[in-house]
Enzyme design. Structure first.
Site, PDB file in Angstrom:
ATOM      1  CD1 TRP A 359       6.800  -0.894   4.288  1.00  0.00           C
ATOM      2  CD2 TRP A 359       7.310   0.633   2.607  1.00  0.00           C
ATOM      3  NE1 TRP A 359       7.965   0.139   4.561  1.00  0.00           N
ATOM      4  CE2 TRP A 359       8.277   0.887   3.590  1.00  0.00           C
ATOM      5  CE3 TRP A 359       7.243   1.383   1.292  1.00  0.00           C
ATOM      6  CZ2 TRP A 359       9.363   1.773   3.532  1.00  0.00           C
ATOM      7  CZ3 TRP A 359       8.217   2.259   1.215  1.00  0.00           C
ATOM      8  CH2 TRP A 359       9.195   2.663   2.281  1.00  0.00           C
ATOM      9  CG  ASP A 360       9.609  -4.523   2.876  1.00  0.00           C
ATOM     10  OD1 ASP A 360       9.129  -3.752   3.399  1.00  0.00           O
ATOM     11  OD2 ASP A 360      10.816  -5.550   3.111  1.00  0.00           O
ATOM     12  CD  GLU A 490      10.401   0.677  10.556  1.00  0.00           C
ATOM     13  OE1 GLU A 490      11.523   0.085  10.855  1.00  0.00           O
ATOM     14  OE2 GLU A 490       9.486   0.210  10.019  1.00  0.00           O
ATOM     15  CE  LYS A 602      15.073  -0.104  10.677  1.00  0.00           C
ATOM     16  NZ  LYS A 602      13.678  -0.620  11.054  1.00  0.00           N
ATOM     17  CD  GLN A 603      13.457   1.938   5.515  1.00  0.00           C
ATOM     18  OE1 GLN A 603      13.274   1.044   6.266  1.00  0.00           O
ATOM     19  NE2 GLN A 603      13.202   1.918   4.185  1.00  0.00           N
TER      20      GLN A 603
END
Lengths: 768, 768
Positions: A359-360, A490, A602-603
């Site tokens: 999906w990046d 994640e 994480k992000q």
């Protein structure tokens, strides 16, 4: 974590000194690519030390049989693996019968690598003292041609400095290669034919299972002090290898040079029966031009890319080098001309991660390509997903969805899923949202609506069907909930009501319903075709509406923030600041359960939603969420700092924004994660670009117009970038006290700067 | 799902007719074992069809390097694997130079297998027409001696029925064996010495890494019409194999018999240097006795086991056969004499699942062994965990726990973890609770407190430390919560506040605190030793108390039930009844995410807690929870029906209880899950015993006394079982209208029947 190994330089990556322990890392960093093929910075001559060989052909993959500890239903049986291709760069070199091998040399002096990003070539030079005591100077230049994209060129120069010698060059092709990353040690390639005539050689091989046919080819010419020797080499064939043997005396101080042209022709682009012919015609074009002229073309081709894509930064060489490295690698990986290709997470620099598309692409890469190339490139990336729609529907069927619902794969090469952790493969479903968002974003940016009636609407319908089926009604909540998901963060798995997932799911349905109406009103023929094909009924859309209109969003009254997921506040809310550094990075120090029950992010997760749907929230709300969640964020994904840089800049926290920027821009150059030898983090490089353009530059599209809120980090004197907005090139130079805007073309264009309307006139610089 | 392939018989398992497709399944079902070693029902003679070879030695394992798709920190690097051991049973047979191979015979008539559970032997007989047309009758009896537990015996009889022939028997040993289940195709065994003299042969080999040294041995004797021929065979040695060759003419109608004794001596039980000597002495004892006398001893040894362990059922042969098969297999697997051993989930019948010990041992097997053997056996099982305490502490350390907290492994052979799904390995932590519960249960049943001060208290402290550290305080709930777990219902992963886990965690702490006090009061020396060793402080126990006293338990006011986990009611609560049968079993039909977000329960979860802690809840509460949860339970774990049988019987729902009983008792015989070829479900067999004794018989320990609430399924005339309660044998015969109790020994014993006190007098049958 900073690492001063590589020299600071605005346009080149430079390594000085030979360090065997850095060979694999440098092989990644000095990788070259031209969108069609790529090559790690492996040595041409034999090297008996530790090395990670990698030659890659875009779109050529192998479905490796899945290997897991414990099988789960729905896992893909095979994974599309990035494939190490036959070696075309190899040149064994002997001096008076002694092999040149940097691992066995008595001494290696003046070892230097340079990756010249401005001109698109890679040079290596050194002075070697061989085991037999002979001293030679060696200089190699290599590039993969942008113009002849099936061809790479090498000029291998050697100069004996202390004696007259005899030099043997054995340029070779080798299809006896293996993958580092393989589940069952399968054989990936089968070689069918090796042919050689005079200076040319060809190996025809094909991948097993996928049957991509490839002709690997070479042609070499020997020069003495720049003068062609017109030598015909002898040949040596083995089962999977063919070498040509040039032997030539060279007096002390004379320079022998081998020019080797090589590369691949592939059945993806030619008829299988014509691969050798195509190789010959590519070779002819390259050889007719010659190494120097081809290199000259290369410089011009890269100049054209930089003309549009360059970002300059004054007053901060490391930042300048970092952003150019990112832009350079993105362009080496994907040039946007082939809608069957995509942007692999490691590009052409390593094998890690099966598949090429995450999906990046939609979330991070499309904005970069839209703004630095033309809209066709972004459209090709959207078309790629349209072409995979049927596979995405099949993928959803495997997970129990029906009626044409689609779940795009987490990782893919050919539309099929290439990943197998259940918590990601089956549960990180928000990726469907990014694919719909990219459609929205493409239209917002380009103003080109045509993709939606032609292709996008079908994708949107299939995605909305998925969200509708994936949600269920919760009696206690009186709302629709989405259970058992992994959000962008994640570090939480199988959670309920991940706010980002619920939000993007609801948005997909709302957006699809609006596009249905718009296409019905404006493109009735397309509308009828799509409705006929999808058998969408009013009943079904009414069901969708029920779900979207009653979606549940976890919210904390106390903190006045949306909750990342239902259970977030039950966690032990210790901020990252209070986490001992000995415990970080937690993904290396902690077991998975401990990470999962920790509050550490994480992000960007909720903040990713605030980035996508910025106009749905007030600045106050952004600030509240930023202040609540960022302190728990460990940024252990390469995709995290860029979103935070953008949000921090928006909140005018420039010091923090700059720190986030640094973390993303030199991730690989400074090897923050001590893993660069596996390859580069290509997709996150687009995030670095976003940090500057959308973060510091504050670029947005508001009401169909370009808008900027320029800010500049204290450490910089100025920076500049260009934007292709609807085929108009806007150049922006941000300085400490002012920003300059200029425009190409003939017509005026009105933009917004800090909320005020500004009219740009071509050829005139506007200062704000 | 029922399968009538095997004949109904109260004491034997019988197969009639040769079906190549059933060979692997029958190899599992007709497995034999004696606690020390085990053998799948592989043919002695060569067989070229599909077969799964399995010879196993208790406690001999290999640490296979873990192979996963995606590595998570904390995964064990190696797994203890059940190991296929050198073959001692093989006897190649030739008739007039034609190999006997059931796969190639022209005809196989009267093929019959019998596993005689009463007497502990396995017989196979058939009439074969060889490819050369010769007809022979073959009869083989095999058993693993309970008395000489390193020895197995085979009598292989062959009778030519249509001609005079020459028969060659080649009994052999073979260490060139492999494991079906291996991650990297490692070599597990190394053979160091092969020796052979006259009728005896020995292969000395050792496992790699673990270095278990094993001598595999054999001795064979030839008989004609029952008369010993005293033949000395010729020998044939290969790298990993030694064969003895007997050649003997036999006239039509004469019977040639080879008696082969073989087995293993192991460095676990002997000095490594004495393995061959030990083998010779075992062989001598066996050969001196001879096949017939050894078999006679075998019958007597099994009679002693059945005397105590048998359950009779009148009026239902299939139920009778099923329960005996379960009791027989449990006794073949584990006899309780070696505290280094445990009860593997597949026993000696297959390789599947690394490791040998699950929480099944504590939750299901200990009650069986306590009641049908003596307390020493159960104590050995508890001691096994005490011996693994240090490894359990190391295991917890890997997951970030400190200060001597222990997390027992999910699966183990030697104390180290042998499983690697994060949601199970790291999150199915309730297993710690079962280990503490077994300590409680052992004392409740045996009245033997000594284990606790000597060993158990240390285990309890380490477990309580784990629970204390694993819980965290939730601000919104104002209670301690346990986040990110998998409960006994493995169809929910990474959930918050699994009621069972929270409950057992709190109970562990409460129970440990009580035992601390009790040991302090009664065993001050042990107390001081344990406190000194564990450095437990009052401060620490005060912290424990805070957690246990404020544990959170999710509860639904609306349904008046505890919730299996925080999010249970948000699910789409469609009962199993309304789930199309085409969708079942869901673990074969659905992807993992779909299972996880469904309300379907794999095995008793809250009801498991109600089983363990029955006296904490009213009958009304049990009924509410049974009625709420059972309709969502798919019983796809072999451990589910037994607990439900017990609970249904308690609620006097005998029809339902009987249905659950059937599902557990003939799981393997009727191959419900179509996987019996991989081996038998040994541990769930103890659950079948519990279904009858605790379910139908209603056996409990109340106030230190045996108590019964006998019920009988409508389908049965009567059933009986025996219980060893504190070294007193109580026999119970339940009939439709009455129950008879009798007692051995000299003293009276008072028990409770249906809540009323009943006094048993030795030698007198009491009817209730």
């Amino acid at each position: 974590m900073q690492d001063e190994y590589l020299k600071s330089d605005p346009w080149s990556i430079i390594e000085e000194g030979f360090d065997k322990d850095r060979v694999k890392s440098s092989e990644s960093i000095f990788s070259i690519g031209n969108g069609h093929m790529g090559q790690r910075a492996n040595f041409e001559e034999g090297y008996s030390g530790a090395t990670f060989q990698g030659s890659y052909i875009a779109g050529v993959y192998y479905p490796d049989k899945t290997r897991v500890g414990w099988w789960k239903n729905g896992y893909p049986e095979y994974f599309a693996k990035v494939l190490n291709a036959p070696n075309w760069i190899g040149i064994d070199v002997w001096v008076n019968g002694e092999a040149l091998d940097l691992n066995t040399c008595k001494k290696v002096d003046h070892f230097r690598r340079e990756l010249n990003m401005k001109e698109g070539w890679y040079r290596r030079s050194f002075k070697a003292t061989l085991p037999n005591g002979l001293e030679t100077e060696v200089k190699i230049v290599r590039f993969l041609s942008l113009d002849l994209d099936e061809v790479g060129a090498i000029r291998f120069e050697i100069t004996p400095t202390d004696a007259d010698v005899e030099v043997a060059f054995h340029p070779y092709l080798d299809s006896g290669i293996t993958n580092e990353d393989t589940n069952w040690d399968d054989k990936f390639w089968n070689t069918t034919q090796i042919s050689s005539k005079e200076n040319q050689a060809f190996i025809e091989s094909h991948t097993l299972r996928t049957n991509f046919e490839v002709c690997t080819f070479m042609e070499s010419h020997l020069f003495l002090n720049g003068r062609p020797l017109n030598k015909i080499p002898s040949e040596e064939k083995e089962a999977l290898r063919v070498a040509h043997k040039f032997v030539q005396p060279a007096k002390k101080g004379e320079t022998l040079a081998l020019h080797k042209f090589g590369g691949y022709t592939v059945s993806r682009n030619h008829k299988a029966s014509e691969l050798v012919g195509a190789a010959k015609s590519s070779l002819k074009r390259a050889v007719d031009l010659g190494f120097e002229a081809l290199l000259e073309q290369q410089k011009q081709a890269w100049a054209r890319i930089w003309e549009m894509a360059d970002i300059t930064i004054e007053g901060d060489v490391k930042a300048q080098q970092g952003i150019r490295f990112n832009i350079f690698q993105l362009n080496q990986t994907y040039l946007g001309e082939d809608s069957r290709l995509n942007i692999g997470p490691k590009g052409f620099t390593g094998e890690k991660y099966g598949g090429s598309t995450y999906w990046d692409t939609e979330a991070y890469c499309i904005p970069f390509y839209m703004a630095t190339k033309n809209q066709k490139v972004a459209r090709n990336l959207l078309k790629y997903r349209y072409n995979h729609l049927e596979k995405a529907i099949e993928n959803a069927q495997k997970l129990g969805f029906t009626n044409g619902a689609a779940l795009y794969p987490m990782v893919t090469m050919n539309g099929e899923e290439s990943h197998n952790e259940w918590e990601i493969t089956f549960e990180e479903i928000h990726r469907n949202g990014a694919i719909a968002f990219a459609i929205f974003n493409y239209f917002r940016y380009t103003g080109d609506y045509s993709y939606i009636p032609e292709m996008g609407l079908e994708v949107l319908i299939a995605i909305s069907r998925f969200w509708h089926q994936r949600a269920n009604f919760s009696e206690p909540k009186g709302k629709y909930v989405i259970l058992g998901v992994t959000g962008p963060n994640e570090y939480e798995n199988n959670v309920n009501n991940n706010w980002y997932t619920n939000y993007v799911g609801k948005w997909c349905i709302d957006y699809t319903l609006r596009q249905l109406q718009k296409v019905k009103d404006g493109f009735s023929e397309d509308y009828d075709r799509v409705i006929g094909k999808t058998r969408l009924t009013d009943d079904e859309t009414a069901q969708w509406q029920k779900v979207a209109g009653n979606m549940y969003f976890p919210y904390s009254e106390e903190h006045q923030v949306f909750l990342q997921q239902d259970g977030f506040l039950d966690k032990e809310l210790v901020t990252v600041e209070n986490l001992p550094t000995s415990q970080r990075p937690i993904n290396q120090k902690w077991s998975w359960d401990r990470i999962l029950r920790s509050p550490y992010i994480k992000q960007a997760d909720i903040l990713q939603g605030f980035y996508f749907f910025e106009d749905h929230f007030t600045m106050k709300e952004l600030e509240k969420h930023f202040d609540f969640y960022e302190p728990f964020t460990v940024h252990e994904s390469s995709l995290s700092p860029c979103v935070h840089a953008i949000q921090a800049a928006k909140l005018n926290r420039m010091e923090q924004a700059y720190r986030f920027y640094l973390r993303t821009s030199r991730l690989d150059l400074d090897d923050y994660n001590r893993e660069v030898e596996e390859g580069l983090h290509i997709t996150s490089m687009a995030g670095t670009w976003m940090s500057i353009v959308e973060g510091f530059g504050g670029m947005r599209i508001l009401d169909d117009k370009l808008s900027f809120t320029p800010r500049i980090p204290e450490q910089w004197e100025s920076y500049s970038f260009k934007i292709n907005f609807r085929n108009r090139i806007v150049k922006v130079i941000v300085q400490k006290d002012k920003t300059e805007f200029s425009l190409d073309g003939k017509e005026e264009m009105s933009i917004r700067v800090n909320g005020n309307k500004v009219v740009l006139t071509p050829g005139k610089v506007v200062e704000v």
